[in-house]
Scaffold this motif. Structure first.
Motif, PDB file in Angstrom:
ATOM      1  N   TYR A 207       0.882  -1.171   0.000  1.00  0.00           N
ATOM      2  CA  TYR A 207       0.000   0.000   0.000  1.00  0.00           C
ATOM      3  C   TYR A 207       0.914   1.213   0.000  1.00  0.00           C
ATOM      4  N   SER A 218      -1.073  -5.461  -5.649  1.00  0.00           N
ATOM      5  CA  SER A 218      -1.658  -6.703  -5.146  1.00  0.00           C
ATOM      6  C   SER A 218      -1.244  -7.852  -6.067  1.00  0.00           C
ATOM      7  N   TYR A 228      -3.292  -1.239  -8.722  1.00  0.00           N
ATOM      8  CA  TYR A 228      -4.207  -0.103  -8.838  1.00  0.00           C
ATOM      9  C   TYR A 228      -3.417   1.179  -8.606  1.00  0.00           C
TER      10      TYR A 228
HETATM   11  C1  PHB Z   1      -7.196  -6.865  -4.797  1.00  0.00           C
HETATM   12  O1  PHB Z   1      -6.305  -7.711  -4.850  1.00  0.00           O
HETATM   13  O2  PHB Z   1      -8.021  -6.728  -5.720  1.00  0.00           O
HETATM   14  C2  PHB Z   1      -7.278  -5.952  -3.621  1.00  0.00           C
HETATM   15  C3  PHB Z   1      -6.467  -6.189  -2.532  1.00  0.00           C
HETATM   16  C4  PHB Z   1      -6.515  -5.350  -1.434  1.00  0.00           C
HETATM   17  C5  PHB Z   1      -7.382  -4.264  -1.436  1.00  0.00           C
HETATM   18  C6  PHB Z   1      -8.211  -4.034  -2.526  1.00  0.00           C
HETATM   19  C7  PHB Z   1      -8.159  -4.867  -3.617  1.00  0.00           C
HETATM   20  O3  PHB Z   1      -7.397  -3.421  -0.366  1.00  0.00           O
END
Ligand code: PHB
Length: 398
Positions: A207, A218, A228
């Motif tokens: 993060y 991720s 993302y």
């Molecule tokens: C995801 O892997 O899609 C994912 C993981 C953690 C999050 C949001 C999405 O906080």
């Protein structure tokens, strides 16, 4: 009036996503019959990319209630996450702090496991229906009217009706406006999500706070990754070439430690808008709302699916007491009990979101304050324990 085929059951469920199917599964284990309808086909649901993190208790729910133990084989226990800011990664050690892990296991797989389990148990689940309407919700014989996938007119009559029909819930709108309160928070940003063919860039989820905005690294499998980055809600997906996406992601995560992302072909790109939302109460007459139909959270806290599963766990329990123990007063417990966890998760998701994202018009003060907060979270046992406990899932109240 054209003739409808009539089915009678105890609990009629609108929505065959994880909330609706898990509820149907839990009721069936208690000996209570139900019927589920969804206007999407199974294939449509299976092909929707959703989030990927399960709380420890959500994993136990899948395994212990006999849905499937595939999560233990194909899922991955993550014993922590990296909070990255100022170009440096700081690990939050879930296992060390609270003795629990979070699990990487995509929602699509949770859906597949539940749909297979319901099929195995010969449950009444109808996908791909159209023209769904719910009727007589305040009566003791509410109904679901729809046209099935073969074009036949159908009617399900039940004792209790459950709206597990997602954030654009049709069932929620059946509750008169004067009888519900809705709480919203909009965010002035969205997430640009990609799936890419690449190996892991880091062992755990990252993060990432940066001057250019948030990024989340991720995972999906050894060879597919999910990432993302914060973007404008009106961002045009078409304006982002692969090269531009990788430049943006690399710039956001760059730091003195030389961390870089492993790049690969991008197979999916979508802009995901989100908001915080709660509808209270989650019951009107014999209609109950569960999951996204009643609340949504920004994805930063990875709580959406977990909250839906927590809702239906409570709902199954009170329905069991009402149906088998003839204790109708038990139904009054549903909304307040579910809402305690929902508001905790609202706070956690809001907190993670506002700590990690760049607000449009943020001053240098705002950014420095966020860095001060992140520093406190990773360097104080109290701060990181709060995050670890929330992320892996609060213990269920007795
Ligand atoms: C995801 O892997 O899609 C994912 C993981 C953690 C999050 C949001 C999405 O906080």
């Amino acid at each position: 009036m054209p003739q409808r085929n009539l089915t009678t059951t105890t609990v009629g469920i609108v929505g065959g996503g994880p909330a609706g199917l898990m509820l149907s599964h839990l009721l069936s284990a208690a000996g209570i019959d139900s019927a589920v309808v969804d206007n999407r086909t199974r294939t449509e649901i299976e092909n929707t990319v959703r989030a990927g993190i399960l709380e420890a208790d959500s994993v136990r729910l899948l395994v212990d209630t006999g849905v499937s133990d595939r999560v233990l084989r194909d899922g991955h226990a993550h014993d922590g996450i990296e909070l990255r800011f100022g170009g440096v990664s700081h690990r939050v050690d879930f296992k060390g702090l609270v003795g629990e892990s979070a699990w990487l296991y995509p929602q699509t797989d949770v859906f597949i496991d539940l749909a297979n389990a319901r099929q195995r148990d010969a449950a009444d689940v109808r996908f791909g229906v159209t023209d769904t309407a719910v009727v007589d919700i305040t009566s003791d014989r509410p109904g679901i009217l729809f046209t099935d996938a073969d074009g036949a007119l159908q009617e399900i009559r039940c004792d209790y009706l459950v709206g597990a029909d997602g954030s654009r819930s049709m069932c929620r709108h059946e509750i008169p406006e004067a009888q519900r309160r809705q709480f919203f928070r909009e965010y002035p940003f969205a997430w640009f999500g990609i799936l890419c063919e690449a190996p892991h860039s880091a062992p755990e989820l990252v993060y990432n706070h940066s001057a250019r905005g948030f990024a989340l690294i991720s995972q999906r499998t050894e060879t597919m990754q999910r990432m993302y980055f914060q973007c404008d809600p009106d961002e045009d997906v078409g304006a982002w070439s692969e090269g531009r996406i990788w430049d943006e992601l690399q710039t956001r995560v760059a730091g003195e430690d030389g961390f870089t992302l492993k790049e690969g072909r991008i197979t999916d790109k979508t802009v995901l808008r989100f908001r915080s939302f709660v509808c209270e109460p989650m019951r009107y007459g014999n209609l109950f709302l569960a999951g996204d139909a009643a609340h949504t959270v920004p994805p930063t806290g990875a709580k959406g699916l977990n909250l839906a599963l927590a809702d239906v766990r409570v709902l199954a329990e009170v329905l069991e007491r009402a149906v088998l123990g003839h204790d109708r007063a038990a139904l009054d417990e549903y909304s307040p009990r579910a809402q305690q966890r929902i508001w905790r998760a609202q706070h956690f998701s809001y907190w993670m979101t506002s700590m990690l994202h760049r607000l449009p018009g943020a001053s240098d003060f705002d950014v420095r304050r966020q860095l001060g907060e992140l520093d406190l979270v990773v360097s104080s046992a109290a701060g990181s324990t709060y995050l670890a406990e929330a992320y892996t899932g609060w213990p269920r109240p007795r």
